[in-house]
Design a protein around this motif. Structure first.
Motif, PDB file in Angstrom:
ATOM      1  N   GLN A   1       0.852  -1.192   0.000  1.00  0.00           N
ATOM      2  CA  GLN A   1       0.000   0.000   0.000  1.00  0.00           C
ATOM      3  C   GLN A   1       0.878   1.229   0.000  1.00  0.00           C
ATOM      4  N   ALA A   2       0.747   1.988  -1.102  1.00  0.00           N
ATOM      5  CA  ALA A   2       1.553   3.200  -1.232  1.00  0.00           C
ATOM      6  C   ALA A   2       0.818   4.419  -0.691  1.00  0.00           C
ATOM      7  N   TYR A   3      -0.509   4.512  -0.897  1.00  0.00           N
ATOM      8  CA  TYR A   3      -1.287   5.659  -0.448  1.00  0.00           C
ATOM      9  C   TYR A   3      -2.549   5.133   0.242  1.00  0.00           C
TER      10      TYR A   3
ATOM     11  N   VAL B   1       2.670   9.022  -7.697  1.00  0.00           N
ATOM     12  CA  VAL B   1       1.893  10.206  -7.304  1.00  0.00           C
ATOM     13  C   VAL B   1       0.513   9.707  -6.872  1.00  0.00           C
ATOM     14  N   GLY B   2       0.078  10.142  -5.705  1.00  0.00           N
ATOM     15  CA  GLY B   2      -1.224   9.688  -5.196  1.00  0.00           C
ATOM     16  C   GLY B   2      -1.743  10.601  -4.100  1.00  0.00           C
ATOM     17  N   GLN B   3      -2.766  10.128  -3.419  1.00  0.00           N
ATOM     18  CA  GLN B   3      -3.405  10.945  -2.382  1.00  0.00           C
ATOM     19  C   GLN B   3      -3.586  10.111  -1.120  1.00  0.00           C
TER      20      GLN B   3
ATOM     21  N   ASN C   1      -4.657  17.231  -3.020  1.00  0.00           N
ATOM     22  CA  ASN C   1      -3.409  17.282  -2.254  1.00  0.00           C
ATOM     23  C   ASN C   1      -2.505  16.124  -2.700  1.00  0.00           C
ATOM     24  N   PRO C   2      -2.016  16.167  -3.954  1.00  0.00           N
ATOM     25  CA  PRO C   2      -1.191  15.063  -4.465  1.00  0.00           C
ATOM     26  C   PRO C   2       0.182  15.008  -3.775  1.00  0.00           C
ATOM     27  N   LEU C   3       0.597  13.796  -3.491  1.00  0.00           N
ATOM     28  CA  LEU C   3       1.921  13.575  -2.891  1.00  0.00           C
ATOM     29  C   LEU C   3       2.791  12.752  -3.839  1.00  0.00           C
ATOM     30  N   VAL C   4       4.067  13.096  -3.876  1.00  0.00           N
ATOM     31  CA  VAL C   4       5.049  12.343  -4.664  1.00  0.00           C
ATOM     32  C   VAL C   4       5.875  11.514  -3.707  1.00  0.00           C
TER      33      VAL C   4
END
Length: 850
Positions: free
Chosen positions: A6-8, A27-29, A35-38
């Protein structure tokens, strides 16, 4: 092996897997809202069973939250670009896996959403392509301030851009609705008219993958298919053909891995597309006779030269069967070096396609793969086509362009009658023998041939003059003679040509002048001039030069009729004879052959053949010269007078005067016994007693006088002998009184002690000891005594030799040689011995008695 993590917390919107590193960028939330996160993941490292997340940062351009539209990461991990729907592009420079070593900035701003990003790395230059819905840009990241270039005013939809492989120069692919465009960093490249609404464009392993929504039929109408059906087409842009085409439903993406292509659809299915091997592709194209496409495919797949050659051969065979001989020969030309030339040659010999065969043979020569037979065939093709221009172009090509057997080419051209071309080829490639053979034997251009020989190096000029000298002398006698004079004295080529060397030896270069004499067989005038030049320049010329010149002068003298001119020629011949450069035997034979009297007599006198001189005069019956020869040479050979007397005695004509003169000289020098003179003259019927009357009277008178003188000497010797014997007897029987008062050595008065000898000589003792060699012998009488003793010893030795001579003569098979040997040693010379009178015993010990 399938793994998940699980990445996000909410969702993943973008994934980018680097090809050369185990780094995954997502890239996800994690929260609701924009509010995208890298996140950067290291797949090689684990954290509680999941990959290690090395970096997390928000993907927000400026201060306003915006959705991420696309993502791209450079393979060197130093650049990462994020595109947004508001038209912004954020660039992260530095180590993207760490916050501390990277810097983030807004590279591009606009109002049109960004639809595609791609990094291009060539050498040390890095570019970033940016595609929007309306435009395409390129940023140069290797320069400060990152300059921007607007490449086009046509953009593309999301997922409709990609980057080609480095083999295609890493071009940026943009798929529009009407065309597909390829871009370089500074300009737009080629475009392809692929119609249809593109929803996906990918580039994998040299192929362009396009997903088209609602594709058209071949007639231009929309297919009657559900709206979710999409057409996947795989294009080979290099070879310009469609590799694959099929309908799919709701495609998400196309990826390439493990040597295959995978099509992901939204219904959860995955389709695998496997590429056929190159050979299968080629066989399919061969069956459809698509040889051009097969060739392009083979080149793009880097097929080896053998494989390409086989394709060219099959293509050529196909064109040949269709009757396209021109096209077939072009394909066969591309097989040169792999396909046996005879395979092609046989085809076009049978078809009588000479011009096609000529093209193939030309290409064969350009690649330096032709042998002598190919050269012969090509030149025969030129001659049959009467194509002089092509022929000249072939033979005048530089050595770097065409390689062929020059000698074979010259032979073929000569046989075909193209002498001008053959001569050019021979001169260009320094085949001197062929050049001269064609010039002199075919073209009869003797002046050019002679000029060419004069420009050759010494060794080649010498050999060619020996070969063609007679021909040149027959047609150009003066020029040939001039060249031979230079060749045999101090040769220097007349000029620089293709056949001459720029460097000459410092040593004198000259040929043997005698070897060129046969060239002048029918040109005596030039030969005489040549020989006279040689002896003038080089007095040490070979012997044959002098002998030949002497013979020529004799011939000129013998054929000359004018007296004055004949006298001049006689003087020239005699001067050459007197030069001591002629061989005696040869010169004498030549003089006798031409009856050159002065020369014969000169050589007889030079060789001391005095008898031959007199015999020559006898043969010509020149009596005065016979007597003159006897007077001149009689002292060297006394037998000349005897031979002269015999010659005149055999003559039946009146020769009394000459006989008297000869007898007078014989008588004065006592050369013949009178009896032999009488016997010699008895054969002449004209010689009467009156001829020798005076000779006999004088002879008898002298002999009478000699007898009287001998009798007086005999009487004198007898008296002296008697006196000596009486002295010896007296010495043996009577006492000797020594009355000498002076020393016979120093003539001083004698003083005691003194030494006296029976020969009446007295000496001081000190004088005797100083000068005497033997104390028992008188120093004054010793020299005379030794002479007598030596004579007696010689007689004893000769008596011993007599016995040895008899033994050797009896045991030898060749007695005459033994006698001749002893005559030569003087053993048989007459020796007169004075012996004791009869009744007296011989003296035994001579030295004691003396």
């Amino acid at each position: 092996m399938l793994t998940t993590f699980q990445a996000y917390k909410l969702r993943v919107t973008h994934i980018f897997q680097l090809k050369q590193h185990s780094i995954l960028v997502t890239v996800g939330q994690d929260e609701h809202g924009i509010n995208p996160l890298v996140k950067v993941w290291n797949l090689d490292k684990r954290d509680s069973g999941s990959p290690l997340c090395t970096r997390i940062f928000p993907a927000i351009p400026g201060n306003k939250p915006t959705e991420v539209s696309c993502l791209s990461v450079h393979e060197n991990l130093n650049f990462m670009a994020i595109g947004f729907t508001d038209g912004s592009v954020v660039l992260t420079k530095g180590d993207i896996t760490r916050d501390r070593h990277s810097k983030t900035l807004t590279l591009h701003e606009g109002t049109i959403p960004v639809t595609g990003l791609a990094f291009r790395q060539v050498a040390k230059v890095t570019h970033l392509y940016v595609a929007t819905l309306e435009k395409v840009y390129c940023y140069s990241l290797s320069l400060k301030e990152y300059p921007k270039v607007e490449l086009d005013t046509h953009g593309c939809a999301l997922h409709c851009s990609s980057l080609t492989d480095p083999s295609q120069d890493s071009q940026f692919v943009v798929a529009g609705d009407e065309c597909v465009y390829l871009y370089q960093p500074d300009e737009r490249g080629p475009c392809f008219a692929f119609d249809g609404t593109k929803i996906l464009a990918r580039w994998h392993r040299g192929y362009l993958f396009l997903i088209i929504q609602n594709p058209k039929t071949r007639f231009g109408n929309r297919e009657s298919c559900p709206s979710d059906k999409q057409l996947l087409t795989i294009y080979d842009l290099d070879n310009k053909f469609i590799a694959y085409s099929a309908l799919f439903q709701d495609v998400i993406d196309v990826v390439a891995e493990w040597g295959s292509f995978f099509v992901l659809t939204r219904d959860g299915n995955m389709y695998i597309i496997q590429e056929k091997d190159t050979q299968t592709k080629l066989e399919m194209l061969f069956k459809k006779n698509l040889f051009v496409m097969a060739i392009n495919l083979a080149k793009s797949q880097h097929l080896d030269s053998d494989g390409l050659s086989e394709i060219f051969r099959q293509y050529g065979d196909h064109l040949y069967l269709k009757g396209d001989h021109d096209g077939a020969i072009q394909q066969y030309i591309r097989t040169i070096g792999k396909l046996e030339p005879s395979y092609v040659i046989r085809k076009f010999l049978d078809a009588q396609r000479i011009h096609n065969l000529t093209a193939y043979l030309q290409a064969l020569h350009r690649q330096s793969l032709a042998n002598a037979d190919h050269t012969t065939l090509l030149l025969n093709c030129y001659t049959k086509l009467k194509d002089s221009l092509k022929l000249e172009e072939f033979i005048k090509s530089s050595e770097s362009e065409v390689h062929f057997d020059v000698e074979i080419a010259i032979k073929v051209l000569r046989q075909a009658g193209y002498h001008r071309h053959a001569v050019f080829l021979a001169e260009k490639h320094m085949h001197h023998d062929w050049y001269l053979k064609i010039q002199l034997e075919d073209l009869k251009n003797y002046e050019e041939g002679l000029r060419y020989i004069g420009r050759l190096p010494f060794e080649q000029a010498e050999s060619n003059m020996k070969r063609y000298g007679k021909t040149l002398m027959h047609h150009i006698p003066e020029g040939t003679t001039l060249l031979l004079k230079g060749l045999c004295t101090n040769y220097h080529p007349s000029g620089d040509t293709a056949g001459t060397d720029s460097h000459f030896e410092k040593n004198l270069l000259k040929a043997n002048s005698e070897e060129f004499i046969p060239i002048f067989a029918n040109n005596p005038r030039e030969l005489k001039a040549y020989l006279e030049h040689m002896i003038e320049v080089d007095p040490n010329s070979p012997q044959g030069v002098y002998d030949t010149l002497l013979e020529l002068r004799f011939q000129d003298w013998a054929h000359e009729q004018h007296p004055e001119r004949k006298k001049i020629l006689q003087g020239e011949a005699l001067s050459l004879l007197r030069s001591d450069n002629t061989v005696f035997d040869k010169a004498l034979v030549l003089c006798q052959m031409h009856n050159f009297k002065e020369g014969i007599l000169y050589l007889y006198e030079k060789g001391k053949l005095y008898q031959q001189i007199m015999h020559y005069h006898m043969q010509n019956e020149v009596y005065d010269k016979v007597v003159e020869a006897c007077k001149r040479y009689g002292d060297q050979e006394v037998c000349l007078w005897e031979q002269a007397l015999g010659y005149f005695a055999r003559k039946e004509e009146d020769c009394k005067a000459y006989i008297s003169e000869v007898l007078c000289h014989i008588d004065q020098n006592n050369l013949m016994p009178p009896l032999l003179v009488v016997q010699t003259l008895a054969h002449n019927s004209t010689a009467t007693l009156s001829v020798i009357k005076d000779y006999l009277i004088n002879k008898l008178q002298r002999e009478s006088l000699q007898i009287e003188g001998d009798e007086c000497k005999i009487q004198q010797y007898r008296e002296e002998t008697t006196h000596l014997r009486s002295q010896i007897q007296e010495l043996r029987t009577s006492a000797k009184i020594f009355q000498k008062t002076k020393c016979n050595m120093c003539n001083s008065p004698l003083e005691l002690p003194s030494v006296h000898f029976l020969c009446s000589h007295s000496f001081h003792q000190h004088c005797f000891e100083s000068y005497a060699d033997n104390e028992a012998e008188c120093p004054t009488c010793a020299p005379e005594n030794r002479k007598v003793i030596d004579m007696l010893r010689a007689q004893d030795q000769k008596s011993d030799l007599h016995d040895h001579f008899n033994r050797q003569l009896q045991s030898s098979h060749d007695g005459f040689s033994v006698v001749a040997d002893y005559f030569g040693r003087g053993v048989l010379n007459k020796l007169t011995l004075l012996t004791d009178p009869p009744g007296r015993k011989p003296v035994g010990n001579v030295e004691v008695n003396l």
